[in-house]
Structures are given as structure tokens and as C-alpha cells.
Design an enzyme around this catalytic site. Structure first.
Site, PDB file in Angstrom:
ATOM      1  N   GLY A   1      -6.720 -46.877-108.795  1.00 21.92           N
ATOM      2  CA  GLY A   1      -6.213 -46.828-110.170  1.00 21.92           C
ATOM      3  C   GLY A   1      -4.796 -47.343-110.367  1.00 21.92           C
ATOM      4  O   GLY A   1      -4.145 -46.996-111.355  1.00 21.92           O
TER       5      GLY A   1
ATOM      6  N   ASN B   1      -3.925 -50.349-111.191  1.00 23.38           N
ATOM      7  CA  ASN B   1      -3.922 -51.151-112.423  1.00 23.38           C
ATOM      8  C   ASN B   1      -3.975 -50.256-113.657  1.00 23.38           C
ATOM      9  O   ASN B   1      -3.340 -50.550-114.672  1.00 23.38           O
ATOM     10  CB  ASN B   1      -5.091 -52.145-112.441  1.00 23.38           C
ATOM     11  CG  ASN B   1      -4.793 -53.389-111.639  1.00 23.38           C
ATOM     12  OD1 ASN B   1      -4.041 -54.247-112.077  1.00 23.38           O
ATOM     13  ND2 ASN B   1      -5.343 -53.467-110.432  1.00 23.38           N
TER      14      ASN B   1
ATOM     15  N   MET C   1     -16.392 -50.293-109.774  1.00 20.35           N
ATOM     16  CA  MET C   1     -17.277 -50.907-108.783  1.00 20.35           C
ATOM     17  C   MET C   1     -18.755 -50.922-109.185  1.00 20.35           C
ATOM     18  O   MET C   1     -19.626 -51.142-108.346  1.00 20.35           O
ATOM     19  CB  MET C   1     -17.130 -50.186-107.431  1.00 20.35           C
ATOM     20  CG  MET C   1     -15.718 -50.203-106.882  1.00 20.35           C
ATOM     21  SD  MET C   1     -15.069 -51.874-106.713  1.00 20.35           S
ATOM     22  CE  MET C   1     -15.889 -52.358-105.198  1.00 20.35           C
ATOM     23  N   LYS C   2     -19.019 -50.695-110.458  1.00 21.86           N
ATOM     24  CA  LYS C   2     -20.406 -50.735-110.928  1.00 21.86           C
ATOM     25  C   LYS C   2     -20.574 -51.872-111.927  1.00 21.86           C
ATOM     26  O   LYS C   2     -19.594 -52.340-112.507  1.00 21.86           O
ATOM     27  CB  LYS C   2     -20.771 -49.410-111.606  1.00 21.86           C
ATOM     28  CG  LYS C   2     -20.754 -48.229-110.663  1.00 21.86           C
ATOM     29  CD  LYS C   2     -22.021 -48.202-109.833  1.00 21.86           C
ATOM     30  CE  LYS C   2     -21.927 -47.118-108.767  1.00 21.86           C
ATOM     31  NZ  LYS C   2     -23.072 -47.131-107.856  1.00 21.86           N
ATOM     32  N   ILE C   3     -21.818 -52.247-112.131  1.00 25.31           N
ATOM     33  CA  ILE C   3     -22.125 -53.301-113.103  1.00 25.31           C
ATOM     34  C   ILE C   3     -22.191 -52.673-114.495  1.00 25.31           C
ATOM     35  O   ILE C   3     -22.731 -51.580-114.666  1.00 25.31           O
ATOM     36  CB  ILE C   3     -23.504 -53.941-112.767  1.00 25.31           C
ATOM     37  CG1 ILE C   3     -23.493 -54.524-111.349  1.00 25.31           C
ATOM     38  CG2 ILE C   3     -23.922 -54.961-113.811  1.00 25.31           C
ATOM     39  CD1 ILE C   3     -22.802 -55.838-111.183  1.00 25.31           C
TER      40      ILE C   3
ATOM     41  N   ASN D   1     -12.060 -57.770-117.389  1.00 24.36           N
ATOM     42  CA  ASN D   1     -12.003 -57.301-116.006  1.00 24.36           C
ATOM     43  C   ASN D   1     -10.905 -58.051-115.264  1.00 24.36           C
ATOM     44  O   ASN D   1     -10.539 -59.167-115.645  1.00 24.36           O
ATOM     45  CB  ASN D   1     -13.359 -57.577-115.329  1.00 24.36           C
ATOM     46  CG  ASN D   1     -13.384 -57.130-113.882  1.00 24.36           C
ATOM     47  OD1 ASN D   1     -12.885 -56.046-113.534  1.00 24.36           O
ATOM     48  ND2 ASN D   1     -13.949 -57.941-113.004  1.00 24.36           N
TER      49      ASN D   1
ATOM     50  N   HIS E   1     -10.042 -59.524-111.420  1.00 26.77           N
ATOM     51  CA  HIS E   1     -10.704 -59.816-110.148  1.00 26.77           C
ATOM     52  C   HIS E   1      -9.677 -60.412-109.174  1.00 26.77           C
ATOM     53  O   HIS E   1      -8.870 -61.261-109.564  1.00 26.77           O
ATOM     54  CB  HIS E   1     -11.857 -60.804-110.381  1.00 26.77           C
ATOM     55  CG  HIS E   1     -12.638 -61.070-109.145  1.00 26.77           C
ATOM     56  ND1 HIS E   1     -13.580 -60.176-108.655  1.00 26.77           N
ATOM     57  CD2 HIS E   1     -12.609 -62.100-108.267  1.00 26.77           C
ATOM     58  CE1 HIS E   1     -14.092 -60.661-107.539  1.00 26.77           C
ATOM     59  NE2 HIS E   1     -13.524 -61.824-107.267  1.00 26.77           N
TER      60      HIS E   1
HETATM   61  C1  GRF Z   1      -7.955 -54.714-107.938  1.00 29.66           C
HETATM   62  O1  GRF Z   1      -7.434 -55.463-106.887  1.00 29.66           O
HETATM   63  C2  GRF Z   1      -8.880 -55.544-108.783  1.00 29.66           C
HETATM   64  O2  GRF Z   1      -8.647 -56.906-108.689  1.00 29.66           O
HETATM   65  C3  GRF Z   1     -10.243 -55.221-108.233  1.00 29.66           C
HETATM   66  O3  GRF Z   1     -10.159 -53.914-107.767  1.00 29.66           O
HETATM   67  C4  GRF Z   1      -8.829 -53.583-107.435  1.00 29.66           C
HETATM   68  C5  GRF Z   1      -8.508 -52.285-108.065  1.00 29.66           C
HETATM   69  O4  GRF Z   1      -7.308 -51.740-107.644  1.00 29.66           O
HETATM   70  N1  GRF Z   1     -11.235 -55.437-109.246  1.00 29.66           N
HETATM   71  P1  GRF Z   1      -6.713 -50.448-108.344  1.00 29.66           P
HETATM   72  O5  GRF Z   1      -7.805 -49.376-108.298  1.00 29.66           O
HETATM   73  O6  GRF Z   1      -6.337 -50.801-109.735  1.00 29.66           O
HETATM   74  O7  GRF Z   1      -5.528 -50.068-107.521  1.00 29.66           O
END
Ligand code: GRF
Length: 187
Positions: A14, A16, A88-90, A105, A107
Site C-alpha cells: 500500500g 502507492n 492483485m485480482k482482475i 492502474n 504497472h
Molecule cells: C506497484 O509497484 C505497482 O506498480 C504494482 O504493484 C505495486 C504495489 O506496491 N501494480 P504498493 O502496494 O503500492 O507498495
């Protein structure tokens, strides 16, 4: 300024989410994080929801009606924008249709390169010269919606998976807020 009620989906650390919460406290930032959804009860990121007093719920994607829980809470918190941050889910086609161009999203690669999981090990194997991150709209195909913002860095010989992750995440903390500002400037 009326802020857009936003839901952030997480599954893990988390960082981000934390970064978006901090940005959203700035008056001129277009969104307010009004809800956090995690599919993982052990996600560390839930602590940020708690710390900043943001409502959060858990979903169990193995249950048939889990999406009703999402939609019920979207209504409750008047959600009109969705950020996936390490979720991590669709996302189901039904949700994607209902929230067309309202789900984004982040990535950890320069899409369209390295869609999916294990990006850093694949990048190293492939002797990539550049790494980076992409903020994109979510559509039916995994990591394939149109790009909003991309940021890159040069990979050097000493880099390993951990250093690539660190460099990428540093860029993510800039790219995600910038992408959100860009979206709402346009509309
Ligand atoms: C990030 O690196 C993002 O690009 C990917 O999952 C990671 C999540 O990191 N989709 P966090 O949980 O926000 O630390």
C-alpha cells in the site's frame, strides 16, 4: 473545488495508497480517497486507511456475490473514480463496463512491455536498457488500456530485482498523482 470521491483497491504493502492519500490532502488535488478496498485481510496498506481515518472494507473474491459488496459500498460512498494500487485480482468486465474510463492502474514496467507479473526478473533476463512505470486505463485485457503517463529510468549493470523495484516505485510516487491531475485537467 469539489473533489471526486475515489476508491483505491489494494492487496499488499500500500505504499502507492499512502502516497495518494497524502497528495489528496492537498486542496488542489482533484480526488478524495473516500474508500479503500482490499481482497487481503493481511494487507499492510490497510494501516494507512486506519491511520488517515478512511473507510475500508475487505472483499473475498471467491464468493459469488463479492461484487455486490463493492457496488453497495460504491453507492454508499458515492464513488465515481477507481485507482488500482497493487491490487492483485482482475476487475470484472461488469465493473469495467459500469465504470468505463473511470478505473486506472499503475504497472511497474514500460507497457506494452512486460505485462503481468514478475516484471523485474523478466526485464533482467531480457537485458532491458530501460525500466519504468505506466499509469493506464483499465480495460478488459490485462495491462492493455490506454496509457495516461509513463516514466522511465536507465537500467545499469549493477541493478538487481530489488534495486529495479526501488527505482520503479520512486517513479510511481510521482507518476500516479501526475496522471490523476492530468485526467481531471482534461475533463
Ligand atoms: C506497484 O509497484 C505497482 O506498480 C504494482 O504493484 C505495486 C504495489 O506496491 N501494480 P504498493 O502496494 O503500492 O507498495
Amino acid at each position: 473545488m469539489v473533489k471526486i470521491n475515489t476508491c483505491v483497491f489494494i492487496s499488499g504493502k500500500g505504499s502507492n495508497l499512502k502516497n495518494l492519500i497524502i497528495h489528496s490532502r492537498n486542496k488542489s488535488f482533484p480526488i478524495k480517497i473516500s474508500l479503500v478496498i482490499s481482497n487481503n485481510k493481511k494487507a499492510y496498506g490497510i494501516n494507512y486507511a486506519k491511520k488517515f481515518k478512511i473507510p475500508f472494507i475487505f472483499i473475498n473474491t471467491r464468493l459469488k456475490n463479492y461484487e455486490n459488496k463493492i457496488l453497495f459500498n460504491f453507492k454508499k460512498y458515492n464513488i465515481s473514480f477507481i485507482c488500482l494500487a497493487g491490487y492483485m485480482k482482475i476487475i470484472s468486465n461488469n465493473l469495467i463496463k459500469k465504470y468505463k474510463r473511470k478505473i486506472i492502474n499503475i504497472h511497474p514496467s514500460l507497457l506494452p512491455k512486460f505485462k503481468g507479473l514478475n516484471t523485474f526478473s523478466r526485464m533482467l533476463k531480457n537485458n532491458e536498457k530501460k525500466g519504468g512505470c505506466t499509469v493506464h486505463y483499465v480495460n478488459k485485457k490485462l495491462d492493455s488500456g490506454s496509457t495516461i503517463i509513463q516514466k522511465s529510468f536507465i537500467i545499469n549493470k549493477k541493478d538487481n530485482e530489488l534495486s529495479l523495484k526501488k527505482k520503479t516505485q520512486k517513479l510511481e510516487y510521482k507518476a500516479y498523482p501526475e496522471a490523476i491531475i492530468k485526467i481531471f485537467k482534461k475533463s
